[in-house]
Scaffold this motif. Structure first.
Motif, PDB file in Angstrom:
ATOM      1  N   GLU A 101       0.838  -1.212   0.000  1.00  0.00           N
ATOM      2  CA  GLU A 101       0.000   0.000   0.000  1.00  0.00           C
ATOM      3  C   GLU A 101       0.865   1.250   0.000  1.00  0.00           C
ATOM      4  OE1 GLU A 101      -3.165   0.328  -0.368  1.00  0.00           O
ATOM      5  OE2 GLU A 101      -3.963  -1.685   0.009  1.00  0.00           O
TER       6      GLU A 101
ATOM      7  N   LEU B 223       1.816   1.916  -3.488  1.00  0.00           N
ATOM      8  CA  LEU B 223       0.699   2.342  -4.332  1.00  0.00           C
ATOM      9  C   LEU B 223       0.256   3.774  -4.039  1.00  0.00           C
ATOM     10  CD1 LEU B 223      -1.499  -0.896  -4.310  1.00  0.00           C
ATOM     11  CD2 LEU B 223       0.039  -0.096  -6.110  1.00  0.00           C
TER      12      LEU B 223
ATOM     13  N   LYS C  10       3.654   8.703  -9.657  1.00  0.00           N
ATOM     14  CA  LYS C  10       2.964   7.490 -10.087  1.00  0.00           C
ATOM     15  C   LYS C  10       3.765   6.615 -11.049  1.00  0.00           C
ATOM     16  CE  LYS C  10      -0.666   8.691  -7.735  1.00  0.00           C
ATOM     17  NZ  LYS C  10      -0.956   7.975  -6.453  1.00  0.00           N
TER      18      LYS C  10
ATOM     19  N   TYR D 134      -2.744  -8.363  -5.166  1.00  0.00           N
ATOM     20  CA  TYR D 134      -2.442  -6.947  -5.422  1.00  0.00           C
ATOM     21  C   TYR D 134      -2.074  -6.720  -6.886  1.00  0.00           C
ATOM     22  CZ  TYR D 134      -2.704  -4.789  -0.801  1.00  0.00           C
ATOM     23  OH  TYR D 134      -3.159  -4.249   0.372  1.00  0.00           O
TER      24      TYR D 134
ATOM     25  N   ILE E 118      -4.941  -6.057  -8.943  1.00  0.00           N
ATOM     26  CA  ILE E 118      -5.552  -4.740  -8.700  1.00  0.00           C
ATOM     27  C   ILE E 118      -4.811  -3.642  -9.445  1.00  0.00           C
ATOM     28  CG2 ILE E 118      -5.953  -2.998  -6.899  1.00  0.00           C
ATOM     29  CD1 ILE E 118      -6.441  -5.312  -4.951  1.00  0.00           C
ATOM     30  N   ASP E 119      -3.475  -3.716  -9.489  1.00  0.00           N
ATOM     31  CA  ASP E 119      -2.663  -2.642 -10.065  1.00  0.00           C
ATOM     32  C   ASP E 119      -1.593  -3.249 -10.972  1.00  0.00           C
ATOM     33  OD1 ASP E 119      -0.671  -0.476 -10.370  1.00  0.00           O
ATOM     34  OD2 ASP E 119      -1.874   0.557  -8.857  1.00  0.00           O
ATOM     35  N   SER E 120      -1.592  -2.840 -12.221  1.00  0.00           N
ATOM     36  CA  SER E 120      -0.679  -3.418 -13.210  1.00  0.00           C
ATOM     37  C   SER E 120       0.779  -3.026 -12.980  1.00  0.00           C
ATOM     38  CB  SER E 120      -1.102  -2.996 -14.621  1.00  0.00           C
ATOM     39  OG  SER E 120      -1.041  -1.576 -14.757  1.00  0.00           O
ATOM     40  N   ARG E 121       1.034  -2.063 -12.101  1.00  0.00           N
ATOM     41  CA  ARG E 121       2.419  -1.682 -11.815  1.00  0.00           C
ATOM     42  C   ARG E 121       3.119  -2.702 -10.930  1.00  0.00           C
ATOM     43  NH1 ARG E 121       1.583   4.128  -9.318  1.00  0.00           N
ATOM     44  NH2 ARG E 121      -0.087   2.915  -8.312  1.00  0.00           N
TER      45      ARG E 121
ATOM     46  N   ARG F 182      -9.371  -3.306   1.061  1.00  0.00           N
ATOM     47  CA  ARG F 182      -9.260  -3.879  -0.287  1.00  0.00           C
ATOM     48  C   ARG F 182     -10.112  -5.144  -0.390  1.00  0.00           C
ATOM     49  NH1 ARG F 182      -6.499  -0.626  -4.101  1.00  0.00           N
ATOM     50  NH2 ARG F 182      -4.658   0.288  -3.086  1.00  0.00           N
TER      51      ARG F 182
END
Length: 391
Positions: free
Chosen positions: A22, A25, A30, A52, A55-58, A375
């Protein structure tokens, strides 16, 4: 392509991994990559990381058989695609402006490396302190900035990936002491580095000081000093040995580790004492005992008179002398204080109530924990039963 890679080695850290992710993120900058290196974890940390990543492609995950922290950091370095990289322990967290602070300084100063300040905190006692703080500065060099002669961690720095790869700098495969090998190798080769004022990194004190086995204490904690010797004295980029930084490191760390190890040799297999002495002779081979005296150390470093008998015995390869010193250390060793007892916990919790830094760290950690709890689809941590496995 991301500008900054956060590489996170993960080994049996499922209880703390979600808040750590977190904190990556929530960065105000960014353009980042979050690279989770699963180092053969046996808890459900990989499952949490995979949730995770959906949830986020990074967030990207790479896995390997358990090989230890040095190997996991190297895996993160090999897989990273950012312009810069830093390594984040899986139970720590970042200020939300960490990436922006680091990168702004790197661009402004054209720096290969940028060091931030940090806060060490306890999630058990809630107390916190500044971790070896440095004043802001730029155009720094290893030879002229003696306060960095004791730089022992990689996580408060960002490093230019092209710079690291150009110089072929890698992570030593030690379970203890690998940080200092990497930072010394990079600092010696950097044209310039800079220091920023803010505390970008929050370092959780629990879990870091796990008592290693005697084998790890000798073959990793004590053996890594030989690699430090190679980096600072033998294979420097300009051929010039850095004697004072090396002596400072031995004064403060080798002597401490020998004093810590000696009492554990009582009743242990004699091969451990023999190995300690063998490694010591290799470490001190070719060293001048006068390097450890006041005349050679002043003004940057103070002489350690209590260390000098061991220096003299090791440089002379005097096995009987070393054994006598080890026996004395065994007889005079002070018992290790129990910092987990109720009195210690209550005392430090009271101190934390009067410590604004502790309040700030606790507030930020609780916020990250609430973000993680909110989440959907993130598994609950399932830690291993019994004592937490170490690397």
């Amino acid at each position: 392509m991301p500008v900054l890679t956060f590489a996170i080695p993960v080994y049996n850290m499922c209880e703390w991994l979600a808040p750590t992710l977190e904190s990556c993120l929530w960065q105000t900058h960014k353009d980042i990559e979050i690279l989770v290196v699963n180092d053969g974890s046996r808890d459900n940390g990989l499952e949490i990381a995979e949730a995770y990543a959906r949830i986020d492609s990074r967030i990207r995950i790479v896995s390997q058989e358990n090989a230890g922290l040095g190997a996991a950091r190297q895996k993160g370095q090999d897989e990273a695609s950012g312009d810069y990289i830093t390594w984040l322990d899986a139970d720590d967290f970042l200020d939300k402006n960490a990436a922006r602070w680091w990168l702004d300084a790197a661009v402004k100063n054209s720096a290969d490396l940028v060091c931030a300040n940090a806060v060490a905190f306890s999630s058990r006692t809630f107390n916190a302190r500044r971790y070896f703080p440095h004043p802001p500065a730029n155009e720094l060099h290893f030879d002229s900035a003696s306060r960095y002669w004791k730089s022992k961690v990689v996580w408060r720095w960002i490093f230019s990936l092209p710079f690291i790869r150009k110089h072929g700098i890698t992570h030593a495969r030690f379970k203890l002491g690998q940080d200092v090998c990497f930072t010394y190798a990079t600092l010696l080769r950097a044209e310039r580095f800079c220091q920023i004022q803010p505390a970008a990194y929050y370092f959780r004190q629990e879990h870091k000081g796990a008592y290693p086995s005697l084998d790890v204490q000798i073959e990793h904690a004590l053996a890594h000093f030989i690699e430090v010797k190679r980096i600072l004295l033998q294979d420097t980029p300009d051929g010039k040995p850095r004697i004072k930084p090396f002596v400072k490191y031995l004064n403060e760390n080798y002597w401490r580790d020998v004093k810590k190890t000696a009492p554990r040799l009582v009743g242990a297999d004699p091969m451990y004492a023999e190995r300690l002495i063998t490694l010591g002779f290799e470490l001190f081979d070719g060293l001048d005992p006068d390097w450890f005296r006041h005349a050679a150390l002043a003004p940057e470093i103070r002489e350690r008179t209590d260390f000098l008998p061991l220096v003299d015995a090791m440089t002379a390869r005097d096995k009987d002398g070393v054994e006598t010193i080890l026996a004395t250390l065994q007889q005079t060793a002070s018992p290790t204080p129990d910092k987990r007892n109720l009195y210690h916990t209550i005392r430090h919790r009271v101190k934390s109530l009067m410590n604004p830094l502790a309040y700030k760290a606790k507030l930020r950690l609780r916020h990250l924990e609430r973000l993680a709890a909110g989440r959907k689809g993130i598994p609950r941590p399932e830690p291993l039963q019994g004592p937490r496995a170490t690397r």
